[in-house]
Design an enzyme around this catalytic site. Structure first.
Site, PDB file in Angstrom:
ATOM      1  N   GLU A 278       0.827  -1.206  -0.023  1.00 40.14           N
ATOM      2  CA  GLU A 278      -0.134   0.005  -0.086  1.00 40.14           C
ATOM      3  C   GLU A 278       0.893   1.295  -0.009  1.00 40.14           C
ATOM      4  O   GLU A 278       0.763   1.823   0.807  1.00 40.14           O
ATOM      5  CB  GLU A 278      -0.990  -0.146   1.028  1.00 40.14           C
ATOM      6  CG  GLU A 278      -2.000  -1.221   1.224  1.00 40.14           C
ATOM      7  CD  GLU A 278      -2.965  -1.101   2.191  1.00 40.14           C
ATOM      8  OE1 GLU A 278      -2.506  -0.801   3.168  1.00 40.14           O
ATOM      9  OE2 GLU A 278      -3.970  -1.916   2.150  1.00 40.14           O
ATOM     10  N   ASP A 357      -8.265  -9.072   4.123  1.00 43.64           N
ATOM     11  CA  ASP A 357      -7.893  -7.964   5.055  1.00 43.64           C
ATOM     12  C   ASP A 357      -9.183  -7.856   6.285  1.00 43.64           C
ATOM     13  O   ASP A 357      -9.884  -7.160   6.102  1.00 43.64           O
ATOM     14  CB  ASP A 357      -7.843  -6.648   4.294  1.00 43.64           C
ATOM     15  CG  ASP A 357      -7.213  -5.552   5.128  1.00 43.64           C
ATOM     16  OD1 ASP A 357      -6.847  -5.994   6.514  1.00 43.64           O
ATOM     17  OD2 ASP A 357      -7.619  -4.259   4.716  1.00 43.64           O
ATOM     18  N   GLU A 385     -12.429  -2.299  12.005  1.00 42.96           N
ATOM     19  CA  GLU A 385     -12.500  -1.405  10.619  1.00 42.96           C
ATOM     20  C   GLU A 385     -13.596  -1.991   9.867  1.00 42.96           C
ATOM     21  O   GLU A 385     -14.304  -1.236   9.189  1.00 42.96           O
ATOM     22  CB  GLU A 385     -11.078  -1.889  10.020  1.00 42.96           C
ATOM     23  CG  GLU A 385     -10.877  -0.832   8.638  1.00 42.96           C
ATOM     24  CD  GLU A 385      -9.754  -1.128   7.979  1.00 42.96           C
ATOM     25  OE1 GLU A 385      -8.596  -1.674   8.721  1.00 42.96           O
ATOM     26  OE2 GLU A 385      -9.678  -0.861   6.719  1.00 42.96           O
TER      27      GLU A 385
END
Ligand code: GCV
Length: 679
Positions: A278, A357, A385
C-alpha cells in the site's frame, strides 16, 4: 473526575456474601513475598497491585512481609524454580488456610497476581483452587496504528493517548493502559502506526529517545516490551542513496543505528515493518525479496536481542479490475511461501488471519500450514474496521477461536499449534491484535468493544478459554460497580451478566448476516469502510471484487479459476474446491454460483441473501431491546453511552439490509419468496 475508565480493573468494595469470599478476603489481608527481590521493577508493580486491590476490594490495607518460605493465614507470592510452570506461567493454589501464587519469573508472578485478584472478584477462590497456567503464545502483542499527530488510522474511539502534536504522551493514563493490558497477559506493544508517517520516522532519533526510553521503562514495570514500527526507507532520509538491503552501506547504517538506539533505549523489543505494501517502501524497489529486507534488519538488531516482525500483508493495490486471473488473495503466499526457512532466527512473519483484510468472514491464510520452517505470528484486528467500527457491537472472540482451531493439515497442526511455537519448537511466535483503543473516556468507543480488548489478551494467553466464559467474565468485571455494590444490584447481577453475555455472543453472527453474503466480503464504502456500498470497490484497483451480474456472483478460486485453492494443503484444497464440501459461509469466496444454486437448507443463494439480511436487521433490533432491559440495573453512563450505539446499529443494519437486498433484486429481478419490501 478521571478522564478515563479503569476498564475491567474497575474495582469496588466486595460484598462478601458467602464463606468462600470471606475466607479469600481474610487471607488477602496478610501477604507474604517469598524469595522476591524488593527492588525488581515488576515486583514493585505486583506489590502495588496487591495493595490497591486490598484497599479497594476489602477496604483495608494488607500487611506485607518478606520471607523465605510460605506462610499460613496468608497469601504467599513465591518466586520458585519449577519446570512445569515454564516461562511466564504461574500456579495458584490453596492449602489449609493459605493461598499461594508461584512462578519462575516476575512476569508469571504478575499474571498470577492479576488472575488471583480477578478470581477473588469473580468469587472463584475456593478452598480447592489449584490452577496452573502457562501462556500458550510466547508473544502476546498489541499493534497500535497511532500517528504522532494524534490521530489513529482506523481508530474509532478518539485520539491517541500515546501521541499528540508530534510528541509522545506519558502520563497516568499510560500507566492505566499498562496495568490493564498486562492484567490480561499482554507482554508486547507496538505504539505507532505501521504506515510510518512524518515525525514517526524519527522516533528512533535523538529527538525522541528520552521519551521512548521512559515509556519502555513504564511498560517494563508491567512486563511489557515496547516495539516500534519503522520506516524501511529511513536510510534515504539520512542522506543515503539507497535502502537496498544487500548494499553494504545500508547494512552498516542500520547496524550503527541499532547501536545508537539500544544505547538510548535498552529495553526496546524490536521493530515492526510494513514493507512493499500500500505504497510503503520495501526491498522490491531494489529487486530484492522480502527475506533480504527482513534479514538485513534482523542482523542489525540481533546483538541486542531485538526482534524484527515483518508483515506478510504484501499485495498489488493497483491491479486492473478487468484482469480475471490476478487474485489478491494469492499474493501473501506467492511472495512468502518460496522464502520458507530463509529468515533469520529473530524474524517473525506477521500474517493476517485471512488472505484479504479482516473481513467479517474470510478463509484462513494459506501461509498457515504453508510455512514449515519460519517463525509466525497471527495478526487479528480488534479495531473494528470492517466489523462495525465500534458503533455496531461485534464480539470477535468466537471468530478468533475458529481461526485458531483451523486444521492446516501441516502435520495436522491448527493455527494455534503453529503460532504458539508448539509445532516448530520456536520461541519467536505468538498473536497480535490491531488495537481498538483511543482517548475516549471508555477507551473503546462502544463500551462493549472493551470485551474484545480483554478477550484478545485472555485468549492469547490461554487459547483453550471459551468465548462464552470470556464474555461473561468481562461483563461481570466491567459492570461490577453495578453488580457488587448494593443488594439490589447483587440480586440483578446474574441478569446483567447473562444479558450482556448473550448480546456479545450473538453479535458477530448478527453482523455477518446483514453484511456481504457467504464470505464474499467488502461491499463497504471505499476509504472509510463503513456502511454498505455493494459496488464501492468493484471497479477499483484494490483487488476485492464480487463480480455479480444478473446470473451469478462470486469468484471462482478453484483451479479452473484463479487457482487460489491450490495454496492450501491437499485436504483443505479438496474441501474448498468442491462446492458440496466448501463451508457454506465461504461459498462465494471460492465459487462463482448462479443465484438459484440451492444451499443445504434448501434455499437458493438469492433467497439466502434476502433472508439473512432481513433476519440480521431484525436481530439488531433485538440486541437493542435486550440492552434496554438493563435500564436502571447498570450505571447510567454506561447504559446511555451504549444505548446511543445500539440505536444507531438497529437503524444502520436496516440500511445494510435494504441496500444489499435492493441491489440483488434489481440485478436479478428475482422476487423474495416471502414478498417482503425490497426497494
Ligand atoms: C495500516 C488495510 C487498512 C489500512 C491498514 C492496512 C494494513 O488496508 O485499511 O488502514 O494500514 O490494512 O494492515 O497495513
Amino acid at each position: 473526575m478521571l478522564m478515563y475508565s479503569s476498564l475491567w480493573l474497575n474495582y469496588e468494595k466486595l460484598m462478601i456474601s458467602d464463606d468462600v469470599e470471606k475466607r479469600a478476603a481474610d487471607i488477602l489481608k496478610n501477604v507474604c513475598f517469598v524469595s522476591c527481590d524488593g527492588e525488581n521493577r515488576i515486583f514493585k508493580s505486583i506489590k502495588k497491585e496487591i495493595e490497591t486491590a486490598s484497599e479497594i476490594l476489602l477496604g483495608e490495607k494488607s500487611t506485607i512481609s518478606f520471607s523465605d518460605k510460605k506462610e499460613q493465614n496468608a497469601l504467599s507470592v513465591c518466586l520458585v524454580r519449577e519446570d512445569k510452570l515454564g516461562k511466564e506461567g504461574f500456579r495458584i493454589y490453596s492449602d489449609d488456610n493459605a493461598f499461594t501464587i508461584e512462578a519462575n519469573d516476575y512476569n508469571g508472578l504478575l499474571y498470577g497476581t492479576f488472575e488471583f485478584i480477578e478470581m477473588l472478584r469473580l468469587g472463584k477462590l475456593t478452598k480447592e483452587v489449584n490452577i496452573i497456567k502457562i501462556p500458550d503464545n510466547p508473544l502476546r502483542m498489541l499493534n497500535h496504528w497511532d500517528n504522532m499527530t494524534g490521530d489513529i488510522e482506523r481508530g474509532y474511539s478518539g485520539n491517541s493517548f500515546f501521541f499528540a502534536d508530534n510528541k509522545m504522551l506519558i502520563n497516568d493514563r499510560t500507566v492505566m493502559y499498562a496495568r490493564a493490558v498486562s492484567s490480561v497477559g499482554i507482554n508486547a506493544v507496538v505504539i505507532n502506526n505501521v504506515n510510518v508517517k512524518g515525525e514517526a520516522s524519527y522516533l528512533i532519533s535523538k529527538k525522541h529517545y528520552d521519551d521512548v526510553r521512559k515509556l519502555s521503562e513504564l511498560f517494563a514495570d508491567y512486563g511489557i516490551r515496547l516495539f516500534l514500527s519503522v520506516n524501511y526507507a529511513l536510510p534515504l532520509e539520512y542522506g543515503l542513496e539507497s535502502a537496498d538491503p544487500l548494499d553494504e552501506k545500508v547494512c552498516e547504517w542500520w547496524k550503527s543505528k541499532c547501536v545508537e538506539i539500544y544505547e538510548n533505549v535498552p529495553l526496546l523489543g524490536g521493530f515492526l515493518v510494513k514493507a512493499d505494501s500500500e505504497g510503503r517502501p520495501g526491498p522490491f524497489s531494489y529487486g530484492r525479496n522480502q527475506a533480504d529486507g527482513a534479514n538485513m534488519l534482523a542482523r542489525a538488531i540481533a546483538p541486542f536481542d531485538g526482534i524484527i516482525i515483518w508483515r506478510c500483508f504484501v499485495y498489488n493495490c493497483k491491479q486492473d479490475w478487468r484482469d480475471e486471473k490476478t487474485d489478491r488473495a494469492k499474493s501473501g503466499y506467492d511472495y512468502f511461501h518460496s522464502l520458507d526457512g530463509k529468515f533469520e532466527e529473530n524474524v517473525i512473519l506477521q500474517i493476517k488471519n485471512g488472505p484479504m483484510d479482516f473481513q467479517v468472514r474470510e478463509p484462513i491464510s494459506p501461509l498457515f500450514g504453508g510455512l514449515e520452517n519460519t517463525n509466525q505470528m497471527l495478526e487479528v484486528q480488534i479495531a473494528q474496521e470492517y466489523t462495525g467500527q465500534q458503533r455496531h457491537v461485534c464480539f470477535l472472540i468466537p471468530w478468533f477461536k475458529e481461526i485458531l482451531a483451523f486444521n492446516t493439515h501441516m502435520k495436522e497442526a491448527s493455527v494455534a499449534d503453529i503460532v504458539s511455537g508448539r509445532v516448530m519448537g520456536n520461541k519467536n511466535a505468538g498473536m497480535t491484535a490491531v488495537c481498538n483503543t483511543g482517548d475516549d473516556y471508555n477507551w473503546t468507543g462502544h463500551d462493549l468493544a472493551g470485551a474484545n480488548l480483554y478477550g484478545f489478551g485472555k485468549l492469547a494467553f490461554d487459547t483453550s478459554l471459551s468465548a462464552t466464559d470470556i464474555a461473561a467474565n468481562w461483563a461481570r468485571l466491567y459492570l461490577s460497580q453495578a453488580i457488587g455494590e448494593s443488594s439490589f444490584a447483587k440480586r440483578n447481577g446474574e441478569k446483567i451478566v447473562n444479558t450482556v453475555k448473550e448480546i456479545l455472543m450473538k453479535s458477530w453472527p448478527v453482523y455477518e448476516k446483514y453484511n456481504a453474503p457467504l464470505g464474499i466480503g467488502w461491499m463497504v464504502v471505499p476509504g472509510i469502510h463503513y456502511g454498505p456500498d455493494v459496488d464501492g470497490y468493484e471497479y477499483s484497483p484494490w483487488g476485492t471484487y464480487h463480480k455479480a451480474d444478473l446470473h451469478a456472483i462470486g469468484r471462482d478460486r478453484t483451479d479452473n479459476g484463479t487457482g487460489y485453492v491450490s495454496q492450501y494443503r491437499e485436504e483443505n484444497k479438496k474441501m474448498y474446491e468442491n462446492v458440496e464440501t466448501c463451508p457454506e459461509e465461504l461459498l462465494l469466496f471460492f465459487h462463482r454460483l448462479p443465484y438459484n444454486y440451492v444451499l443445504k437448507n434448501g434455499k437458493t443463494v438469492i433467497q439466502h441473501i434476502y433472508d439473512t439480511h432481513f433476519e440480521g436487521a431484525d436481530e439488531a433490533v433485538k440486541l437493542l431491546e435486550e440492552w434496554k432491559s438493563l435500564e436502571g440495573l447498570i450505571s447510567k453512563d454506561v447504559y446511555e453511552r451504549a444505548l446511543e450505539r445500539f440505536i444507531h446499529q438497529a437503524e444502520h443494519s436496516k440500511e445494510w439490509r435494504d441496500v444489499i437486498n435492493s441491489y440483488f433484486f434489481r440485478k436479478t429481478g428475482i422476487k423474495d419468496l416471502q414478498g417482503r419490501e425490497i426497494y
